[in-house]
Design an enzyme around this catalytic site. Structure first.
Site, PDB file in Angstrom:
ATOM      1  N   CYS A   1       0.778  -1.164   0.211  1.00  0.00           N
ATOM      2  CA  CYS A   1      -0.107  -0.195   0.160  1.00  0.00           C
ATOM      3  C   CYS A   1       0.794   1.260   0.026  1.00  0.00           C
ATOM      4  O   CYS A   1       1.901   1.173   0.812  1.00  0.00           O
ATOM      5  CB  CYS A   1      -0.749  -0.139   1.281  1.00  0.00           C
TER       6      CYS A   1
ATOM      7  N   CYS B   1       1.757   2.706   3.128  1.00  0.00           N
ATOM      8  CA  CYS B   1       2.691   2.284   4.051  1.00  0.00           C
ATOM      9  C   CYS B   1       4.125   2.619   3.407  1.00  0.00           C
ATOM     10  O   CYS B   1       5.124   3.178   4.340  1.00  0.00           O
ATOM     11  CB  CYS B   1       2.863   0.788   3.968  1.00  0.00           C
TER      12      CYS B   1
ATOM     13  N   ASP C   1      16.956  22.644 -32.615  1.00  0.00           N
ATOM     14  CA  ASP C   1      18.295  22.779 -33.034  1.00  0.00           C
ATOM     15  C   ASP C   1      18.246  22.363 -34.547  1.00  0.00           C
ATOM     16  O   ASP C   1      17.668  21.422 -34.969  1.00  0.00           O
ATOM     17  CB  ASP C   1      19.299  21.851 -32.292  1.00  0.00           C
TER      18      ASP C   1
ATOM     19  N   ASP D   1      20.596  18.019 -30.604  1.00  0.00           N
ATOM     20  CA  ASP D   1      21.491  16.620 -30.719  1.00  0.00           C
ATOM     21  C   ASP D   1      22.590  16.792 -29.655  1.00  0.00           C
ATOM     22  O   ASP D   1      23.236  15.839 -29.653  1.00  0.00           O
ATOM     23  CB  ASP D   1      21.775  16.522 -32.016  1.00  0.00           C
TER      24      ASP D   1
ATOM     25  N   ASP E   1      24.846  21.932 -26.891  1.00  0.00           N
ATOM     26  CA  ASP E   1      23.331  22.119 -26.600  1.00  0.00           C
ATOM     27  C   ASP E   1      23.101  21.807 -25.337  1.00  0.00           C
ATOM     28  O   ASP E   1      21.919  22.414 -24.780  1.00  0.00           O
ATOM     29  CB  ASP E   1      22.426  21.407 -27.269  1.00  0.00           C
TER      30      ASP E   1
END
Ligand code: ADP
Ligand code: MG
Length: 772
Positions: free
Chosen positions: A104, A107, A484, A669, A673
């Protein structure tokens, strides 16, 4: 690797921007940003803070940089969350345990809280869906200590440092449920015995036998002062029913509750199992050459450089390069790409691909932990660290919801009988007890995280790794996508279309460019096709977004865009051809240029159209390439806006200007970047050809480098969110409905039990639909 550091002594004497630039000059720092006295730095592996502080002091700056503790990390992180996304990607140095026996989520939350409160634990995160516990701590014998702590909270919950494969879930194990059967027999017997006292005794026996586990848990929790959980609610409701003489009802409710729990935990385990199955992409063994023959070994025990044999029909166990044979591979588990791929000698192969046709021998290039597939599994398992807003909301909601229902039940039991004439106390107490049965928030607490996790699992199947539930939730709201150009919208393999200059120019350019990993460089090298043996290259430098420079025999060479050469005092006239151009100079004398053309990926045009149909309002392209080429490609792809000739840091600024009032995803890519990926609301990186830094900085990684996967992932995000919303609405609707009926006296405890376990079960089943 992006990490955060605390800056002390930062005042108005230096501007944040200047300091950023200054810090970026430090040898080990690749990129730096400062926010709220916190430095977010991308550094080479181990940044030595002491050395860096010494370096800073040389410039008479009165600041000091400190490591952050994990708690600080976390605080800064949740603080960030209000205006921008998290920048720290995982709990570094955490120790990972498999945890079993938890069914659960309440818990789970309890266990997580108690472990977090231990003074030797810096931070702990328990992922209910994957059943993993991550702990940051330097304590010795941590496993044993944690197990002892857990024993005091939850019976039957165990942790191990090993990775445990999930078993196929089973609905009903007679041995574990014997008490239910015995209890049920007592209950049925009681129906046939008419002597009242024996009848009552039998029912009470049944109650104790069936309800024992629930009663015991409630008792333990009360001792610990954690009162309001579903066990407690069930206990008061049924004990209350016994007190007002509804014996049979009390047992029946307890029985239904227990049966409901069985179904519920089965459904949870089943979902977990299906998800883990989606990601069950690694192989169990490898055939390794020991000098005489191939012997079977665990993939974990194979070293870099070993030769392994992969037969037809087998999974490739480790990343490597083919040294013998040729075959076709099914790479769908990693890339979602369904077409078989032909590979032969010198081709790279990834673990988890399936060898479809012929025997191959592979030279291992990465240790097991470093294979792409284990990194992926790790990332997806860490996904639960980034809780989705809906998930956070439900956790907070559950905390206030249960106590309020209990208070309302009390009011309902004792206030109306005094206000309304001729009403019976019995009736109102019965209503109040039903109220309690309905009130458990389980349906939401279980089904929401499970649903998000199913969404992440589903996305992984089509080749998109989503690093957190929050990203999956945000993704549906993205209205601007920034791309890009090179390697993202285009293939990133350039064709050399023209060489302007004398015959040896290409050889020279190829020799110099062989030092760089930039797509342009790689393309020139592969176009020339021969290895460099002639030139001795010294002082090679990469000038991000511009090109490269180096020295050969004390002559200084520049290769790059027009800006780079102009800046360095080279006089020349620019080429007017279509395509990207690399200009070359030696000691400020112009030597010539190489013109290259990149192809647009086949899927780009259609994907951009589909993105628009999915509700993306604006598409933007950012590139370091020249205006002419950029405009040409943007027109072909119907991209709304294009910004070109940008340096990497200008890309960050451009993106920041787009962030105002918009939810922006950046797709890149990776060469240069990473800072932009980290800054966007959602950073999406190409995982196949993209750089490692980009994969780390991104929130979503596309294993197949295909923009179309973004379209599919947005669809999964929408579907997941739709199903989760259905769960919230449906659960609240039924619960509130039955609560109102109860107040008015039109319901009974049976309906109450349905509103609890029945709704939970339906919500879990609904979440499972995401996997379909
Ligand atoms: P993009 O935004 O398209 O990914 P970059 O920022 O990586 O491009 O580079 C911008 C421009 O700088 C390129 O179009 C190219 O003209 C030049 N350039 C960058 N790196 C190199 C290199 N290694 N060799 C030659 N030219 C380069
Ligand atoms: Mg690029």
């Amino acid at each position: 690797m992006y990490r955060k550091y605390r800056i002390e002594g930062l005042d108005d004497s230096i501007s944040v921007k200047d300091l950023e630039c200054h810090i970026m000059n430090y040898q080990d720092i690749k990129h730096a940003r400062i926010q709220n006295h916190v430095l977010i730095a991308d550094s080479k592996n181990n940044l030595n803070i002491h050395d860096m502080n010494m370096w800073i002091q040389k410039f008479n700056l009165n600041i000091k940089i400190n490591e952050m503790t994990h708690k600080e990390h976390h605080n800064h992180l949740s603080h960030d969350n209000n205006n921008q996304k998290e920048q720290v990607k995982e709990l570094e140095h955490s120790i990972k345990f498999s945890i079993s026996g938890l069914d659960c989520p309440n818990c789970a939350m309890k266990v997580e809280k108690v472990i977090n409160d231990l003074d030797y634990v810096e931070e702990a995160i328990l992922n209910f869906s994957t059943q993993t516990l991550m702990v940051v701590s330097n304590e010795e014998n941590l496993e044993i200590k944690l197990q002892n702590v857990i024993n005091t909270i939850e019976k039957g919950v165990t942790i191990t440092a090993k990775k445990v494969r999930l078993d196929v879930p089973r609905l009903f194990v007679v041995k574990e449920r014997l008490h239910l059967i015995i209890g049920l027999i007592c209950l049925i017997l009681s129906l046939f015995i008419k002597i009242e006292i024996i009848n009552i005794l039998l029912i009470l026996c049944a109650y104790v036998i069936i309800g024992y586990p629930v009663l015991y848990k409630a008792y333990k929790n009360i001792l610990k002062g954690q009162v309001f959980d579903e066990n407690f609610l069930m206990c008061i409701a049924t004990i209350g029913a016994i007190c007002i003489g509804e014996y049979f009802e009390a047992v029946a409710v307890m029985l239904f509750y227990s049966i409901g729990e069985i179904f519920q935990s089965y459904a949870v385990n089943k979902t977990r199992y299906s998800i883990s199955d989606l990601m069950n992409i690694k192989s169990d063994y490898a055939y390794v050459y020991n000098g005489h023959e191939y012997v079977k070994k665990c993939p974990e025990d194979v070293c870099v450089g070993d030769r392994i044999l992969v037969k037809a029909g087998e999974k490739i166990p480790l990343d490597g390069i083919i040294i013998e044979g040729q075959t076709t591979l099914d790479t769908s588990s990693m890339t979602g790409e369904s077409l078989p791929q032909y590979v032969s000698i010198n081709d790279k192969v990834l673990a988890s691909s399936i060898n479809l046709s012929d025997v191959i021998v592979v030279k291992v290039t990465h240790n097991y932990e470093d294979t792409a597939v284990s990194k992926i599994i790790d990332m997806v398992e860490n996904a639960a660290l980034h809780k989705a807003p809906l998930e956070r909301f439900i956790t907070r909601f559950a905390k206030v919801y249960t106590p309020s229902v209990v208070v309302m039940a009390l009011i309902l039991a004792f206030v109306p009988p005094f206000l309304i004439k001729d009403s019976s106390l019995y009736d109102w107490i019965y209503r109040a007890l039903t109220f309690l049965v309905v009130s458990c928030p389980c349906a939401l607490v279980v089904s929401i995280p499970l649903g998000l996790y199913a969404g992440i699992g589903k996305a992984s199947q089509i080749g998109a790794l989503v690093k957190g539930g929050n990203y999956l939730e945000y993704l549906k709201d993205i209205d601007t996508i920034v791309f890009d150009k090179t390697g993202t919208l285009t293939k990133g393999y350039f064709n050399v279309t023209q060489v302007i200059g004398d015959d040896s120019l290409l050889e020279l350019a190829s020799a110099i460019e062989s030092m760089s990993n930039h797509p342009i460089s790689k393309s020139i090298v592969s176009y020339y096709g021969k290895k460099n043996t002639k030139y001795k290259i010294k002082d090679f430098k990469e000038i991000a977004g511009k090109g490269v420079s180096c020295k050969i025999n004390n002559d200084l060479y520049y290769l790059g865009n027009a800006k780079l050469l102009h800046e360095n005092g080279v006089d020349f006239s620019e080429v007017t051809h279509n395509g990207s151009v690399v200009y070359i100079s030696k000691n400020q004398v112009y030597l010539g240029a190489i013109v290259l053309e990149d192809e647009i990926k086949e899927s780009s045009l259609n994907s951009i159209k589909s993105l628009k149909e999915l509700g993306v309002k604006r598409t933007v392209m950012l590139t370091g390439d020249r205006h002419k080429t950029a405009r040409h490609i943007a027109e072909k792809l119907h991209i709304d806006d294009v910004y070109s000739q940008l340096l990497p840091q200008e890309k960050v600024l451009k993106l920041e200007s787009l962030l105002d009032n918009h939810k922006v995803a950046f797709v890149g890519d990776g060469i240069n970047d990473a800072p932009v990926l980290a800054r966007a609301d959602i950073g999406i990186a190409m995982g196949n050809k993209g750089s490692d830094a980009a994969v780390l900085a991104a929130d979503i990684v596309l294993m197949n480098d295909d923009i179309d996967t973004i379209v599919k992932t947005i669809q999964i995000s929408k579907k997941t969110n739709r199903i989760l919303k259905q769960n919230v609405v449906f659960t609240l609707f039924i619960k509130i409905g039955i609560l109102i009926l109860t107040m008015l006296g039109y319901s009974n405890m049976w309906m109450g039990v349905f509103a609890d376990v029945g709704v939970t079960l339906l919500a879990i089943l609904n979440s499972m639909r995401i996997l379909k």
